[in-house]
Design a protein around this motif. Structure first.
Motif, mmCIF file in Angstrom:
data_model
loop_
_atom_site.group_PDB
_atom_site.id
_atom_site.type_symbol
_atom_site.label_atom_id
_atom_site.label_comp_id
_atom_site.label_asym_id
_atom_site.label_seq_id
_atom_site.Cartn_x
_atom_site.Cartn_y
_atom_site.Cartn_z
ATOM 1 N N MET A 1 26.831 49.113 70.496
ATOM 2 C CA MET A 1 27.402 48.105 71.380
ATOM 3 C C MET A 1 26.300 47.176 71.877
ATOM 4 O O MET A 1 25.253 47.624 72.329
ATOM 5 C CB MET A 1 28.095 48.760 72.585
ATOM 6 N N ASN A 2 26.548 45.874 71.801
ATOM 7 C CA ASN A 2 25.624 44.872 72.328
ATOM 8 C C ASN A 2 26.201 44.297 73.613
ATOM 9 O O ASN A 2 27.344 43.817 73.625
ATOM 10 C CB ASN A 2 25.401 43.755 71.317
ATOM 11 N N ILE A 3 25.432 44.358 74.670
ATOM 12 C CA ILE A 3 25.853 43.866 75.978
ATOM 13 C C ILE A 3 24.987 42.677 76.350
ATOM 14 O O ILE A 3 23.756 42.734 76.273
ATOM 15 C CB ILE A 3 25.714 44.964 77.048
ATOM 16 N N LEU A 4 25.625 41.594 76.744
ATOM 17 C CA LEU A 4 24.923 40.406 77.231
ATOM 18 C C LEU A 4 25.210 40.258 78.716
ATOM 19 O O LEU A 4 26.367 40.154 79.118
ATOM 20 C CB LEU A 4 25.391 39.159 76.484
ATOM 21 N N GLN A 5 24.155 40.263 79.515
ATOM 22 C CA GLN A 5 24.278 40.051 80.962
ATOM 23 C C GLN A 5 23.791 38.648 81.274
ATOM 24 O O GLN A 5 22.662 38.285 80.935
ATOM 25 C CB GLN A 5 23.445 41.075 81.729
ATOM 26 N N VAL A 6 24.636 37.857 81.923
ATOM 27 C CA VAL A 6 24.292 36.485 82.277
ATOM 28 C C VAL A 6 24.270 36.364 83.795
ATOM 29 O O VAL A 6 25.296 36.514 84.458
ATOM 30 C CB VAL A 6 25.302 35.480 81.683
ATOM 31 N N ASN A 7 23.084 36.114 84.342
ATOM 32 C CA ASN A 7 22.925 35.924 85.783
ATOM 33 C C ASN A 7 22.972 34.430 86.084
ATOM 34 O O ASN A 7 22.224 33.664 85.486
ATOM 35 C CB ASN A 7 21.584 36.489 86.259
ATOM 36 N N SER A 8 23.823 34.036 87.032
ATOM 37 C CA SER A 8 23.974 32.599 87.287
ATOM 38 C C SER A 8 23.814 32.216 88.756
ATOM 39 O O SER A 8 24.186 31.117 89.155
ATOM 40 C CB SER A 8 25.336 32.114 86.781
ATOM 41 N N SER A 9 23.267 33.108 89.538
ATOM 42 C CA SER A 9 23.030 32.790 90.946
ATOM 43 C C SER A 9 21.863 31.827 91.081
ATOM 44 O O SER A 9 20.947 31.811 90.250
ATOM 45 C CB SER A 9 22.716 34.074 91.724
ATOM 46 N N GLU B 1 23.461 34.519 71.255
ATOM 47 C CA GLU B 1 23.551 35.685 72.134
ATOM 48 C C GLU B 1 24.996 36.098 72.365
ATOM 49 O O GLU B 1 25.326 37.288 72.340
ATOM 50 C CB GLU B 1 22.863 35.393 73.468
ATOM 51 N N VAL B 2 25.861 35.113 72.596
ATOM 52 C CA VAL B 2 27.269 35.428 72.830
ATOM 53 C C VAL B 2 27.921 35.941 71.552
ATOM 54 O O VAL B 2 28.703 36.896 71.571
ATOM 55 C CB VAL B 2 28.030 34.200 73.370
ATOM 56 N N GLN B 3 27.607 35.316 70.434
ATOM 57 C CA GLN B 3 28.178 35.752 69.164
ATOM 58 C C GLN B 3 27.819 37.207 68.866
ATOM 59 O O GLN B 3 28.626 37.950 68.317
ATOM 60 C CB GLN B 3 27.706 34.848 68.030
ATOM 61 N N ALA B 4 26.613 37.607 69.224
ATOM 62 C CA ALA B 4 26.149 38.974 68.937
ATOM 63 C C ALA B 4 26.688 40.002 69.919
ATOM 64 O O ALA B 4 26.628 41.207 69.653
ATOM 65 C CB ALA B 4 24.626 39.013 68.953
ATOM 66 N N ALA B 5 27.227 39.561 71.046
ATOM 67 C CA ALA B 5 27.636 40.481 72.106
ATOM 68 C C ALA B 5 29.025 41.064 71.864
ATOM 69 O O ALA B 5 29.931 40.375 71.396
ATOM 70 C CB ALA B 5 27.614 39.774 73.453
ATOM 71 N N ASP B 6 29.167 42.334 72.200
ATOM 72 C CA ASP B 6 30.481 42.972 72.248
ATOM 73 C C ASP B 6 31.067 42.875 73.654
ATOM 74 O O ASP B 6 32.276 42.778 73.833
ATOM 75 C CB ASP B 6 30.363 44.445 71.856
ATOM 76 N N VAL B 7 30.178 42.949 74.642
ATOM 77 C CA VAL B 7 30.565 42.853 76.044
ATOM 78 C C VAL B 7 29.675 41.822 76.719
ATOM 79 O O VAL B 7 28.449 41.824 76.524
ATOM 80 C CB VAL B 7 30.421 44.208 76.772
#
Length: 198
Positions: free
Chosen positions: A1-9, A81-87
């Motif tokens: 599973m590939n998880i992408l965390q995007v912080n936008s604060s 990054e988004v394309q590779a992510a499962d979550v």
């Protein structure tokens, strides 16, 4: 599973970032072998969409200047990054009833015709399919299920347009309503995270 965390604060240690990190770590712990990629738009802000960027995007690849190619490559990296992510885990603070400019710039970067969506005879089709998105929403006041909550409809619409229709939300609300309310909001969010990652 590939998880992408995007912080936008706009703040490096904002509540949305901390909770998104806790959620991502819980997902990693629950899935042996999971890989986590963190895209921190606070420490690495993505440039806003402007006329030069649009010019670069609409210029054929083989005709782009080195500057145009470099600018498009920035967006390409986010798309990959988004394309590779499962979550996808999104840290989403509320600023003036909307999402942060950091998150809007990220969305503008990943929304590209013929790459992450396309127009067909039957209407638009999102190409970022089979992904789960969990958005951690942090708000100073109480907005859940209220008419003035513009974040949830916006995120559902734009992510769905790109093909990401499995979207769940974690709420931390009332953070600016005093220390007790803040503590309760964070505790509630952590309970929701525990339920999602059980």
């Amino acid at each position: 599973m590939n998880i992408l965390q995007v912080n936008s604060s706009a703040r490096q240690n904002g509540h949305s970032t901390k909770l998104a990190h806790e959620l991502a770590q819980a997902l990693v712990a629950a899935q042996p072998g999971a890989q986590l990629k963190v895209r921190d738009l606070t420490t690495q802000p993505h440039p806003a969409l402007d006329e030069a960027t649009l010019g670069a995007l609409f210029t054929p690849v083989d005709q782009r200047t080195p500057e145009q190619a470099a600018r498009v490559a920035l967006d390409d990296a986010l798309i990959a990054e988004v394309q590779a992510a499962d979550v996808v885990v999104l840290g989403v603070p509320m600023y003036n009833f909307g999402v942060s400019s950091q998150l809007k710039n990220w969305i503008d970067a990943i929304a590209r015709a013929k790459v992450t969506f396309q127009y067909t005879a039957n209407g638009p089709e999102g190409l970022l399919k089979n992904k789960k998105v969990i958005a951690v929403l942090t708000r100073g006041g109480l907005y859940r299920d209220q008419p003035h909550d513009t974040q949830v409809p916006y995120l559902r619409n734009v992510l769905g347009f790109l093909g990401m229709t499995d979207v769940q939300f974690v709420y931390a609300e009332g953070i600016a309503m005093g220390p007790e309310a803040e503590a309760a909001a964070l505790a509630s969010a952590r309970e929701q995270i525990a339920e999602l990652t059980a």
